[in-house]
Design a protein around this motif. Structure first.
Motif, PDB file in Angstrom:
ATOM      1  N   THR A  79      42.272  29.376  23.129  1.00 53.40           N
ATOM      2  CA  THR A  79      41.282  28.357  22.813  1.00 53.40           C
ATOM      3  C   THR A  79      39.944  28.806  23.385  1.00 53.40           C
ATOM      4  O   THR A  79      38.900  28.633  22.770  1.00 53.40           O
ATOM      5  CB  THR A  79      41.692  26.997  23.407  1.00 53.40           C
ATOM      6  N   TYR A  80      40.003  29.376  24.593  1.00 56.78           N
ATOM      7  CA  TYR A  80      38.851  30.063  25.165  1.00 56.78           C
ATOM      8  C   TYR A  80      39.338  31.117  26.151  1.00 56.78           C
ATOM      9  O   TYR A  80      40.499  31.112  26.549  1.00 56.78           O
ATOM     10  CB  TYR A  80      37.836  29.113  25.800  1.00 56.78           C
ATOM     11  N   TRP A  81      38.449  32.038  26.498  1.00 62.66           N
ATOM     12  CA  TRP A  81      38.790  33.145  27.386  1.00 62.66           C
ATOM     13  C   TRP A  81      38.442  32.805  28.822  1.00 62.66           C
ATOM     14  O   TRP A  81      37.480  32.075  29.078  1.00 62.66           O
ATOM     15  CB  TRP A  81      38.021  34.392  26.988  1.00 62.66           C
ATOM     16  N   PRO A  82      39.186  33.398  29.759  1.00 68.73           N
ATOM     17  CA  PRO A  82      38.808  33.214  31.164  1.00 68.73           C
ATOM     18  C   PRO A  82      37.486  33.922  31.457  1.00 68.73           C
ATOM     19  O   PRO A  82      37.139  34.907  30.797  1.00 68.73           O
ATOM     20  CB  PRO A  82      39.953  33.888  31.939  1.00 68.73           C
ATOM     21  N   ASN A  83      36.763  33.406  32.441  1.00 67.59           N
ATOM     22  CA  ASN A  83      35.508  34.066  32.828  1.00 67.59           C
ATOM     23  C   ASN A  83      35.821  35.352  33.597  1.00 67.59           C
ATOM     24  O   ASN A  83      36.979  35.644  33.904  1.00 67.59           O
ATOM     25  CB  ASN A  83      34.602  33.113  33.621  1.00 67.59           C
ATOM     26  N   LEU A  84      34.801  36.135  33.885  1.00 68.51           N
ATOM     27  CA  LEU A  84      34.994  37.431  34.531  1.00 68.51           C
ATOM     28  C   LEU A  84      35.664  37.319  35.899  1.00 68.51           C
ATOM     29  O   LEU A  84      36.509  38.144  36.258  1.00 68.51           O
ATOM     30  CB  LEU A  84      33.665  38.169  34.656  1.00 68.51           C
ATOM     31  N   ASP A  85      35.311  36.309  36.659  1.00 63.83           N
ATOM     32  CA  ASP A  85      35.924  36.116  37.972  1.00 63.83           C
ATOM     33  C   ASP A  85      37.423  35.858  37.821  1.00 63.83           C
ATOM     34  O   ASP A  85      38.237  36.415  38.563  1.00 63.83           O
ATOM     35  CB  ASP A  85      35.240  34.954  38.703  1.00 63.83           C
ATOM     36  N   THR A  86      37.797  35.044  36.853  1.00 65.33           N
ATOM     37  CA  THR A  86      39.209  34.745  36.617  1.00 65.33           C
ATOM     38  C   THR A  86      39.950  35.973  36.105  1.00 65.33           C
ATOM     39  O   THR A  86      41.084  36.241  36.515  1.00 65.33           O
ATOM     40  CB  THR A  86      39.359  33.555  35.646  1.00 65.33           C
ATOM     41  N   ILE A  87      39.311  36.747  35.234  1.00 67.27           N
ATOM     42  CA  ILE A  87      39.922  37.999  34.749  1.00 67.27           C
ATOM     43  C   ILE A  87      40.229  38.904  35.941  1.00 67.27           C
ATOM     44  O   ILE A  87      41.313  39.482  36.036  1.00 67.27           O
ATOM     45  CB  ILE A  87      38.994  38.721  33.739  1.00 67.27           C
ATOM     46  N   SER A  88      39.286  39.019  36.861  1.00 67.53           N
ATOM     47  CA  SER A  88      39.490  39.854  38.048  1.00 67.53           C
ATOM     48  C   SER A  88      40.632  39.333  38.909  1.00 67.53           C
ATOM     49  O   SER A  88      41.467  40.108  39.389  1.00 67.53           O
ATOM     50  CB  SER A  88      38.208  39.923  38.882  1.00 67.53           C
ATOM     51  N   LYS A  89      40.687  38.024  39.101  1.00 67.38           N
ATOM     52  CA  LYS A  89      41.763  37.430  39.895  1.00 67.38           C
ATOM     53  C   LYS A  89      43.122  37.659  39.230  1.00 67.38           C
ATOM     54  O   LYS A  89      44.108  37.957  39.904  1.00 67.38           O
ATOM     55  CB  LYS A  89      41.519  35.932  40.095  1.00 67.38           C
ATOM     56  N   LEU A  90      43.163  37.504  37.906  1.00 67.35           N
ATOM     57  CA  LEU A  90      44.422  37.738  37.183  1.00 67.35           C
ATOM     58  C   LEU A  90      44.863  39.193  37.311  1.00 67.35           C
ATOM     59  O   LEU A  90      46.044  39.480  37.524  1.00 67.35           O
ATOM     60  CB  LEU A  90      44.260  37.358  35.706  1.00 67.35           C
ATOM     61  N   ALA A  91      43.912  40.103  37.189  1.00 67.89           N
ATOM     62  CA  ALA A  91      44.233  41.529  37.313  1.00 67.89           C
ATOM     63  C   ALA A  91      44.804  41.825  38.701  1.00 67.89           C
ATOM     64  O   ALA A  91      45.809  42.542  38.827  1.00 67.89           O
ATOM     65  CB  ALA A  91      42.994  42.376  37.046  1.00 67.89           C
ATOM     66  N   ASP A  92      44.191  41.269  39.730  1.00 63.99           N
ATOM     67  CA  ASP A  92      44.690  41.475  41.090  1.00 63.99           C
ATOM     68  C   ASP A  92      46.070  40.863  41.273  1.00 63.99           C
ATOM     69  O   ASP A  92      46.976  41.493  41.836  1.00 63.99           O
ATOM     70  CB  ASP A  92      43.724  40.875  42.117  1.00 63.99           C
ATOM     71  N   LEU A  93      46.241  39.661  40.790  1.00 62.65           N
ATOM     72  CA  LEU A  93      47.518  38.961  40.933  1.00 62.65           C
ATOM     73  C   LEU A  93      48.654  39.717  40.244  1.00 62.65           C
ATOM     74  O   LEU A  93      49.739  39.868  40.802  1.00 62.65           O
ATOM     75  CB  LEU A  93      47.409  37.547  40.354  1.00 62.65           C
ATOM     76  N   PHE A  94      48.400  40.204  39.038  1.00 66.37           N
ATOM     77  CA  PHE A  94      49.445  40.869  38.263  1.00 66.37           C
ATOM     78  C   PHE A  94      49.471  42.389  38.465  1.00 66.37           C
ATOM     79  O   PHE A  94      50.267  43.088  37.858  1.00 66.37           O
ATOM     80  CB  PHE A  94      49.282  40.545  36.775  1.00 66.37           C
ATOM     81  N   ASN A  95      48.564  42.880  39.331  1.00 66.64           N
ATOM     82  CA  ASN A  95      48.493  44.304  39.649  1.00 66.64           C
ATOM     83  C   ASN A  95      48.321  45.158  38.391  1.00 66.64           C
ATOM     84  O   ASN A  95      49.045  46.119  38.159  1.00 66.64           O
ATOM     85  CB  ASN A  95      49.717  44.752  40.452  1.00 66.64           C
TER      86      ASN A  95
END
Length: 117
Positions: A40-56
Motif C-alpha cells: 500500500t506504501y513503502w517503508p521510509n529509508l530509516d525503516t528500510i535500514s532497521k529492517l535490513a539490520d534486523l534481518f541481516n
C-alpha cells in the motif's frame, strides 16, 4: 522483479515473527507492517535500514536490487581459522570457469553427504 512487500513478509516469516511482533520491534503499528507487505506504501529509508539490520540483509536485497542477502561485513567472517569468506570468494574469482564449476560441484557433493550423516 522482486517486490519489497513480499520480501519483507518472507523475511518476517523466516524469523517466525508475526506482523504484530515485528511492529513492536520497530516501534510502529501492525497496520504499518501490513501496509508495507501489501505494498500500500513503502517503508521510509530509516525503516528500510532497521529492517535490513534486523534481518541481516542488505538494503539492496530488501529493495529487490540484488539476490545477494548477506551484508558486506559477512565477508570478514572466518570460515576456518585461516580463511575468511572474502578470501574464498577472491580465490574462486581467480579460477577459470571449469575450475569454478568443479568447486561448485564439489561443494554440492559435500553438502549432500553432510545431510546424510
Amino acid at each position: 522483479m522482486v517486490r519489497v512487500g513480499k520480501t519483507i513478509a518472507n523475511l518476517r516469516e523466516e524469523k517466525k515473527l508475526t506482523q504484530k511482533m515485528l511492529a513492536k520491534i520497530l516501534n510502529m503499528s501492525p497496520s504499518n507492517i501490513s501496509n508495507y507487505e501489501n505494498e500500500t506504501y513503502w517503508p521510509n529509508l530509516d525503516t528500510i535500514s532497521k529492517l535490513a539490520d534486523l534481518f541481516n540483509v542488505t538494503t539492496d536485497y530488501l529493495l529487490g536490487r540484488t539476490d545477494y542477502r548477506c551484508p558486506p561485513e559477512t565477508l570478514e567472517n572466518y570460515i576456518t581459522s585461516d580463511y575468511t569468506v572474502h578470501d574464498i570468494v577472491n580465490t574462486l574469482l581467480t579460477l577459470d570457469e571449469g575450475s569454478r564449476d568443479a568447486v561448485a560441484k564439489y561443494v554440492n557433493f559435500l553438502k549432500q553427504n553432510q545431510s546424510k550423516t
